[in-house]
Every structure is written in structure tokens, then in C-alpha cells.
Scaffold this active site. Structure first.
Site, PDB file in Angstrom:
ATOM      1  N   GLU A 254       0.774  -1.245   0.000  1.00 27.57           N
ATOM      2  CA  GLU A 254       0.000   0.000   0.000  1.00 27.57           C
ATOM      3  C   GLU A 254       0.805   1.294   0.000  1.00 27.57           C
ATOM      4  O   GLU A 254       0.307   2.318   0.472  1.00 27.57           O
ATOM      5  CB  GLU A 254      -0.906   0.000   1.226  1.00 27.57           C
TER       6      GLU A 254
ATOM      7  N   GLU B 178      -5.916  -2.388  -0.307  1.00 30.43           N
ATOM      8  CA  GLU B 178      -4.789  -1.443  -0.343  1.00 30.43           C
ATOM      9  C   GLU B 178      -5.274   0.001  -0.286  1.00 30.43           C
ATOM     10  O   GLU B 178      -4.610   0.870   0.282  1.00 30.43           O
ATOM     11  CB  GLU B 178      -3.911  -1.677  -1.583  1.00 30.43           C
TER      12      GLU B 178
END
Ligand code: BES
Ligand code: ZN
Length: 952
Positions: A330, A364
Site C-alpha cells: 500500500e 490497499e
């Protein structure tokens, strides 16, 4: 491939093995450090630096005398020589006077370090060159300052460094891909979480040290450079090199920094609030990026609304990296993905592939708030990132893609971790972790799945609105900062609608539901309750005994594999107590009633007579329920008479709990199997798939153990019992996502069990596909099946391997590789493993899922196990010990074993590793799992045999 894997971290491989969600591996248990662990040497003494001088810091965690404020970072990767040079200027604030600065640095050559005070900077003085000491065991360097740095002053530290682009999947590493025309291209990409930013530049590599980053990347004109922020300008340097300057980031942790040099193409769009979203892939895969763009635009809009906080950066890039160890990462503003987690190919991506891609994007994107904006203080609470991101997948995908009916997959998120959490070797959600290996091991099913499940349970308890307000409060209160568990609990306790007062629970709220109001008299403390779920390992079992209208409730620790009559059972129960928010309904009322069980035993009075009681409504709670006396029989009777009186998720929950109770020795296998007999009338696909999953699991266990009479009878039972469902399947991609997932699962099983019409149809499609030179479009949901049947002949297998090398679709390659690994020929399986080790045709990133599936193939189980032992050192060169891949390889090749000899072999192997100072928490989990399998077989094989004779 059947069952398998109520497994793993490796959600990434969903669809590769499983048609429903494949959760994460449980790596866990208590902290344990071996004596040869370099991180545990003589904690009192000062260590010795590489040059023989004393290194001034002896702890793994950095001192807090000096903190970073801003990094100016310039990096130049050379994609021909495969190395990089970098320079950085870190602006630091000295909080307490000191004579040294300790930074993280791993495998970097630090060339030159200059310190400038504010005064030096103001008067443009050159600054002082600092001596550098290095202590690789702690991945630290010490910058020695000739005169003490003064408290409350700022300084600037300039460092030059260089290194090779890493060969693995961490730090600043090299990835390669082949174009359609057969050319090899190179990409330089970062992957830092949790402790690898230090491999790319010297830094304060801990989540609490947030700073701003101004990044510059040098590249050749044929490449592009991407980083967390948008590019502000490009400067042309002598010799034609280009230098991209990126905007300064918001305050963030080092593990979220990212930069990439590549030659990819992209598609872009803009969210309603004006954020530019782009999806990048290799030029040949550009056409597979459109779904991800649509999904990320929708999801980003959703999250901005849901969190009532705008995404703070001007842009968000999502990029598919050809070599990627986990599923996705992420990084703020530049999210990196494995190709199969981002790209969607209309021809070869199945319904479950679509669900997977959507969930990974949702996960994410959720991290951009949970993790990036608000970060846990330390890795012991990584569940605050991963549990929340997993929980938010459920909320956001439900809202943005209701047609995917993803809500129903959440039950499997919880079931997957229950399997691990009911072993004694599990660990609490919050767990001490200090060394990089221990930190890596925190990324497991306990952090992800159990984290998400207890959040979902709390949401159900507080009600959605209150929970929602609470998390907004938490995000706003800790933005650009760090938080710990208690910060979350207090935000949730104070979430009076419309007013964030601090202090007590907000009871006066008129909008509270009856569910919450029911607890008014009980002085509920969120923190008190939730601590029982985060600080204790394991899962409770609620035993319900009914006498007329009275219900006697009892809680204990649920242990599968250790039976109540075993001598160790009692000791394993000591000091475990949960605050369990129970819900229940009865045959006479579908009103959902609630009760908090805080003590070991309790009683409840029902207001009316009823023929059955069902606890844990919609399976929202994280506990297993056992009904003593006639409780199970009453429920089975109801299922057979009219199963629709029980809610669909309750039916799934009953099937799950019944088989879990069999593993715990509390329910007989024939009773659990009897419960599944109502499934012939079941129209709800998740329930049908749950029943099928257990039968399939038993089939594989029998097959691997060579119990041929039971295997045969079970096969006939499954094929006969599910015949109506099998026969009504079309070989198409029609229907809802669940219709399609049922089709994939049931046809795969039918062909696996050699069901003649299935084999015939698949063979026909495979021949047509070969004749068309791979051009024929086979429906994506049955592609796996057609390839697997085709892979059973040598001609088919060879042809598939050839197509594997040519295919430009990750979704297709995953299905081909799966098919290849179902071959019954050991030399073919060995060839696959060799190709995986070479890393050319089959990329190294595929090695762990490959070994996993081969180990589940009865013809491959010895092969992969022997391979692991014989190639241990080679594997350790490719993957870190605590890495995703390594943990998957170790548990993938061992945890399905179910004989005493195998247990002994695995024990010996782990002992030999421990003797070399190599230890992982999964070792104990695997040993316990194998013991549990052995016990299961001993106890249940005769019952299964008899039950099949009676019911076939
Ligand atoms: N933050 C993780 C990536 C990660 C995993 C970093 C392990 C360090 C160690 C990322 O958000 C993640 O959770 N990825 C998942 C996919 C997700 C959809 C469950 C993964 O890689 O499996
Ligand atoms: Zn995550």
C-alpha cells in the site's frame, strides 16, 4: 485441486487453488529467540562495529534522542549495470543532546557523511565529515559527532551511498519481464514493509519516525520514474540523463516510501474529488488495466465519503509489478501489486479472479487511511493496519460492487483463522515482535483475519452507525500520527453520534438500536471487552445446555486436537476468559436477542417455548457454539424439515461449527455428516460450498493416505449426492458471481473424481483449444478444469507448458500452472519445480504456490517434501526465513501430513534448523497441525467408513 487450503496469507493465490477466498496463513505463537540469533547477543554489552570499534548503541530499536523531520532523497538506478547510487540529506531534530546518530542501513555502502548545523546552513559553511560505524547484526550505522549535538536544535545529515539492485523481492530490487516480441526488459522497484527501506537508503526505519520526503529519481529517456507524489519537473542532465523531481510527501513512515523506474503504460481517470488515478502495467498488458481503474475510482470515492476524510495526495498510482512476493503493497500514492492481483483479462479472468482483484484494490486503498494516515506505533499492533484493511474490504466491496455478493465470503475470512487459533501454538493479536523475522511473522492470519473478525463482531455489537462514527473519530484524531489499541477503543467508546465527547460511553443517544440499549445496565466498556480478544490467544467455545426455557451457558477455550478427556486439556484452559457479545434466535421468534457472557457460566431464560435455539446469529461473533443434549438434533431436524427458517449464514455457521467440534472431540463425525444431508435441498451457494468443502477435504485426506475403500465410497457418495447440481451446470460464464464460483468448484471436483460426462466435455474443449492453437475462447470459469483434464496426457501437458511461456495473461498462466501441477507423473512435477528454481519460464515468485499445490497432489507430496529438505539452503538464498514465500513453502509442504512417521520426519527437520539458529513460530503450528490430523484420522476413519456404508 480440491479443498485445500483453508490457508494462508497468500490470498494472492486464490483461484490458483481455491475457488472461494483463501485466507492467510497463521504464523504465530510466542516470541522466541534462538541463542545464535544475531539480534539476541548479550543485550547488556556494547556491540563491536565492523571496524572493531565499540558501536555506541546496543538495542534493536533506535534511540529517540534524534528524530527525522525531512528527507531529501536522490536515487539513480542503473538498469544496465544493475546498481544504484543515492544521496540524501536528512533534516533531524535533536531532542536530547547526544554524540551519535543511529540509523538503519542494510547492505548499503555508505561513502560519505557530512553534518551541518543550522548555522552552517545559514552561512553556507561546508559542515563536518562524520565517522561512520556499522553494526550489520542490527542493520544499523552510527554517525559519530565530534561535538555533542545540542537539544532542541535542527541539523542536516548528508549521506552518499550505493548498492546493487537487490535480487529478491525486498528493498530496491530488480524485476524483469519478457515482451511479446521476446525481449527482456528491466524494472527497478521498491518494496519496504516492514523493515526494508533500510536496504534502499539509510533511514530511521521505524513506523513512529514519520517525516516528509522530497524524492528525485534519475533515469534514461526511454524510462519513466514514479514515486509517492506527482512529478513537479524534469531536469535534463549532462549526457542525456533525466532527473525527475517529485512533490514533497505528507508526513509518513519510511515503509510507505516507493519509487519505480520502468517503461510501463497506463490508463487514468479522475475521482469526483479530483484525485488523478492511474493504473500501470507492462505495455503488452496495458489492455488488462481497465477494470482496476474503474474499481479504484469507485472505491476511492467510497472511502473518501465513508471516512469523511479526503485522500490527501493529488494522485494515486496502482502498478502491476512482474516480480512481486506478496499480493500487493500500500505505498502511499504508489500501490504496487502482483500482476494477478491487479490485472483483469476479459478472456481468461474468472469470477473469483474478479472478486480477488476487487478485494485487493479495496484492501490497499483502505490502507491509505488505516495504515498510511494513521499508523500503529509499533509492529506488535500491525493488526490495526491489516485487520482494518481486511475488514474494510468487506464494507467497501459490498457498497461499491453489490453484485459480487462479497459479503458471503467474509465468513471464510473468520473460519480460516479459527483453524489456527484453536491450536495451542496460536498467539494473541497484539504480540511482542522485535527482530525483523519476528516482525515479518506478524503478517499472518491472526493479524489479518482475526483482526477483521473481531472488528466485525464489535460493529455488530455496537451497531454499524456507532462503529462507523468511532472509526472516523479514530482516523481524524490520529491523522499523520501513530496509534495503539487503546486509542482505537477509546475512539469507539466516545463515538456519540454527532458529538465526539471524551469520557464515558455515550448512553443518551436516541438513535441507538435496541441491540445496544440491551446492554445499558451492564456498564459495557469497549476496552475491557476488546482486550479479552486482543491480548489473549485463542477462540472461545460457548456450550449451551437447554432445560425447558432455561439456557445454561458455559464458556471455555476452544481447542481442536486436544480433547476434554485428554490430561493436558485442563491446564490449557486456565486463565482464559472472554467478554463474549452473544446473539441468538429461536424457532419461535426471529428477533435477534443479545447477551454478554463475561463469566465462565451464566443462565438465560427464554420468553417462549421453542423447538431449537441458534446462537451466533449470521456468524458475526468470533466463537464456536456447541449445543449439549438434544441441541444439535433439534437443529438438524429443523434443517431437514425447512432449512429456510434458519438464516443462510447461520446454516453455513452450523456446518462449520459442527465439523470444528468433530476435530475437538465434542461431536461425532456422523452427526456432523448427518447435518449436511439437508444440503440436497439447499439453494444458498455458500452453504452448499461449505458442505462440499468438508467432503472434499476428507476425500483428499483419504486419497493421500491411500485408504482406497473409503476414498472410493466417498467419491461415489459425492458424485451421487451432488449429481443434480453437477448435471445442471453449463460450461459457460453465465450467472451471478456465486453461480459462477459454484460452477468452477463443482465441475473441478467432478472431473477430479473422474466423472465421465465432465471428463468428456473437458477433453473435447481441450482438443478444440489445441486445434485452434490456443485461440479458442474457453469460458474463464471452466478454464482451470479444461486445462487440468488436458494436462493428464503428455501431449497436453507439453502443449500447456509451451502456452505458459507465451501467455500474456497472469490469470491464464496461474490456471495453466495449476493444471500442470495436477499431473500424475512425478518427472513432470519435478520439471516444474526445477523450472521454478531456475526462475526463467516459471518465475521465482511462483515457486511457493507451486510447491504448495504439488504437495497437495498425492503423487507430489513426497517429492515436494524431499525437495524442501534437500534444497533448503538454495531456497534460503531466494527467500528470507520469515518471508511470506518461505513460510508458505514450509507449511505448504508439511502441514497436510497425517501420519506418525511424517510427523517424526518434520520434527527432525525443524530440530536441525533450530540447531542452526533458524526458528519460526510456524514450526510449532505445523507440528500441532500434523498431530491434530493424525488424531482426527485415528478417531474418525472408522466412523467415516461406517457412515458411508450406511449412506451410500
Ligand atoms: N501491507 C501488506 C503487504 C505486506 C505483506 C507487507 C506482508 C509486509 C509483509 C498489504 O497490504 C497486504 O496485506 N497484502 C496482501 C493482500 C491483501 C489483499 C490481503 C498480501 O500481500 O497477501
Ligand atoms: Zn494489507
Amino acid at each position: 485441486m480440491a479443498n485445500p487450503c483453508r490457508k494462508l496469507l497468500f490470498n494472492i493465490y486464490m483461484g490458483f487453488y481455491c475457488s472461494t477466498i483463501m485466507p492467510k496463513m497463521c504464523i504465530c505463537s510466542q516470541l522466541s529467540m534462538s541463542s545464535t540469533d544475531p539480534f539476541n547477543k548479550d543485550p547488556g554489552a556494547f556491540p563491536v562495529a565492523t571496524n572493531g570499534e565499540p558501536f555506541p548503541w546496543n538495542k534493536l530499536r533506535l534511540p529517540t534522542m534524534v528524530i527525522p523531520l525531512h528527507y531529501d532523497l536522490l536515487v539513480h538506478p542503473n538498469l544496465t549495470s544493475l546498481d544504484f547510487v543515492g544521496s540524501e540529506k536528512i533534516e533531524v531534530l535533536v531532542r536530547d543532546a547526544t554524540q551519535y546518530i543511529i540509523l538503519h542501513s542494510k547492505d548499503l555502502e555508505v561513502m560519505n557523511v557530512i553534518l551541518q548545523s543550522e548555522e552552517d546552513l545559514r552561512y553556507r559553511k561546508p559542515g563536518k565529515k562524520l565517522n561512520v560505524l556499522s553494526y550489520p547484526a542490527h542493520q544499523q550505522i552510527a554517525l559519530l559527532v565530534p561535538e555533542k549535538l545540542m537539544a532542541d536544535l535542527r541539523y542536516s545529515v548528508a549521506i552518499n551511498f550505493q548498492a546493487k539492485l537487490a535480487n529478491g523481492f525486498e528493498g530496491f530490487y530488480k524485476s524483469t519481464y519478457r515482451t511479446r516480441g521476446g525481449k527482456t526488459r528491466i524494472v527497478a522497484v521498491t518494496d519496504f514493509e516492514p523493515t526494508e527501506a533500510r536496504m534502499a537508503f539509510p533511514c530511521f526505519d521505524e513506523p513512529l519516525f514519520k517525516a516528509n520526503f522530497s524524492i528525485k529519481i534519475r533515469r534514461e529517456s526511454g524510462h519513466i520514474a514514479l514515486s509517492n507524489m506527482p512529478k513537479v519537473k524534469t531536469i535534463e542532465l549532462e549526457g542525456g540523463l533525466l532527473e525527475d523531481h517529485f512533490e514533497t510527501t505528507v508526513k509518513m513512515s519510511t515503509y510507505l516510501v516507493a519509487y519505480i523506474v520502468c517503461d510501463f503504460n497506463s490508463v487514468s481517470g479522475t475521482t469526483s474529488s479530483g484525485v488523478k488515478v492511474s493504473v500501470y502495467a507492462t505495455p503488452d498488458k496495458w489492455s488488462q488495466t481497465h477494470y482496476a481503474l474503474e474499481a479504484s475510482l469507485k472505491l476511492l470515492d467510497f472511502y473518501e465519503n465513508y471516512f469523511d476524510i479526503n485522500y490527501p495526495l493529488p494522485k494515486l498510482d496502482l502498478i502491476a509489478i512482474p516480480d512481486f512476493e506478496s499480493g500487493a503493497m500500500e505505498n502511499w500514492g504508489l500501490i504496487t501489486y502482483r500482476e494477478t492481483s491487479l490485472l483483469f483479462d476479459t478472456k481468461t479472468s474468472s469470477a473469483s479472479d474478479q472478486l480477488w482483484v476487487t478485494k485487493v484494490i479495496a484492501h490497499e486503498l483502505a490502507h491509505q487511511w488505516f495504515g498510511n494516515l494513521v499508523t500503529m506505533e509499533w509492529w506488535n499492533d500491525i493488526w490495526l493496519n491489516e485487520g482494518f484493511a481486511t475488514y474494510m474490504e468487506l464494507i467497501s466491496v459490498n457498497a461499491t460492487y453489490p453484485e459480487l455478493q462479497s459479503d458471503d465470503t467474509f465468513l471464510d475470512v473468520c473460519f480460516a483463522v479459527i483453524k489456527k487459533d484453536s491450536l495451542n501454538s496460536s498467539r494473541p493479536i497484539s504480540n511482542q515482535a522485535e527482530t525483523p523475522t519476528q516482525i515479518a511473522e506478524m503478517f499472518d492470519a491472526v493479524s489479518y483475519n482475526k483482526g477483521a473478525c473481531i472488528l466485525n463482531m464489535l460493529k455488530d455489537f455496537l451497531n454499524e452507525e456507532k462503529f462507523h462514527k468511532g472509526i472516523i473519530h479514530y482516523l481524524k484524531r490520529f491523522s499523520y500520527g501513530n496509534a495503539k489499541n487503546d486509542d482505537l477503543w477509546s475512539s469507539l467508546s466516545n463515538s456519540c453520534l454527532g458529538d465526539f465527547t471524551s469520557g464515558e460511553f455515550c448512553y443518551s443517544d436516541s438513535k441507538m438500536t435496541s441491540n445496544t440499549l440491551a446492554f445499558l445496565g451492564e456498564n459495557v466498556e469497549v476496552k475491557e471487552m476488546m482486550t479479552t480478544w486482543t491480548q489473549q490467544k485463542g477462540i472461545p467455545l460457548v456450550v449451551v445446555t437447554r432445560e425447558g426455557r432455561s439456557l445454561r451457558l458455559q464458556q471455555e477455550r476452544f481447542l481442536s486436537g486436544v480433547f476434554k478427556e485428554d490430561p493436558e486439556w485442563r491446564a490449557l484452559q486456565e486463565r482464559y476468559l472472554w467478554h463474549i457479545p452473544l446473539t441468538y434466535c429461536t424457532s419461535s421468534s426471529n428477533v435477534i436477542r443479545s447477551h454478554i457472557l463475561k463469566s465462565r457460566t451464566d443462565t438465560l431464560e427464554l420468553s417462549e417455548n421453542s423447538s431449537w435455539v441458534k446462537f451466533n446469529v449470521d456468524s458475526n461473533g468470533y466463537y464456536v457454539v456447541h449445543y449439549e443434549g438434544r441441541g444439535w438434533d433439534q437443529l438438524i431436524t429443523q434443517l431437514n424439515q425447512n432449512h429456510t427458517l434458519l438464516r443462510p449464514k447461520d446454516r453455513v455457521g452450523l456446518i462449520h461449527d459442527a465439523f470444528q467440534l468433530v476435530s475437538a472431540g465434542r461431536l461425532t463425525l456422523d452427526k456432523a455428516l448427518d447435518l449436511t444431508r439437508y444440503l440436497q435441498h439447499e439453494a444458498s451457494i455458500p452453504a452448499l460450498l461449505k458442505g462440499l468443502e468438508y467432503l472434499e477435504l476428507f476425500y483428499h485426506m483419504m486419497d493421500r493416505e491411500n485408504v482406497s475403500d473409503v476414498t472410493e465410497n466417498l467419491k461415489h457418495y459425492i458424485l451421487r449426492y451432488f449429481k443434480p447440481v453437477i448435471d445442471t451446470q453449463s460450461w459457460s460464464d453465465k450467472g451471478s458471481v456465486w453461480d459462477r464460483m459454484l460452477r468452477s468448484t463443482i465441475l473441478k471436483l467432478a472431473c477430479y473424481l473422474n466423472h465421465a460426462p465432465c471428463i468428456q466435455k473437458a477433453t473435447e474443449l481441450f482438443s478444440q483449444w489445441m486445434e485452434s492453437s490456443g485461440k479458442l475462447n474457453i469460458p474463464s470459469d471452466v478454464l482451470n478444469i479444461v486445462y487440468s483434464v488436458g494436462a493428464q496426457t503428455t501431449v497436453g501437458w507439453n502443449y500447456l507448458l509451451e502456452q505458459y511461456g507465451l501467455s500474456m495473461s497472469g490469470a491464464e498462466k496461474k490456471k495453466i500452472l495449476y493444471a500442470l501441477s495436477t499431473s500424475k507423473h512425478q518427472e513432470k512435477l519435478m520439471k516444474l519445480i526445477e523450472l521454478g528454481m531456475e526462475g526463467e519460464v516459471i518465475k521465482t515468485q511462483e515457486l511457493s504456490p507451486l510447491l504448495y499445490v504439488i504437495a497437495r497432489n498425492p503423487k507430489g507430496q513426497r517429492l515436494s517434501w524431499n525437495f524442501l529438505r534437500e534444497n533448503w539452503t538454495h531456497l534460503l538464498k531466494k527467500f528470507d526465513l520469515g518471508s511470506y514465500a518461505m513460510r508458505m513453502i514450509i507449511s505448504g509442504t508439511t502441514s497436510h501430513f497425517s501420519s506418525k512417521d511424517e510427523l517424526q520426519e518434520v520434527k527432525l527437520f525443524f530440530e536441525s534448523l533450530k540447531a542452526q539458529g533458524l526458528h519460526l513460530d510456524i514450526f510449532q503450528i505445523i507440528l500441532e497441525t500434523i498431530s491434530k490430523n493424525i488424531k482426527w484420522l485415528e478417531k474418525n476413519l472408522p466412523t467415516l467408513r461406517t457412515w458411508l456404508l450406511v449412506n451410500s
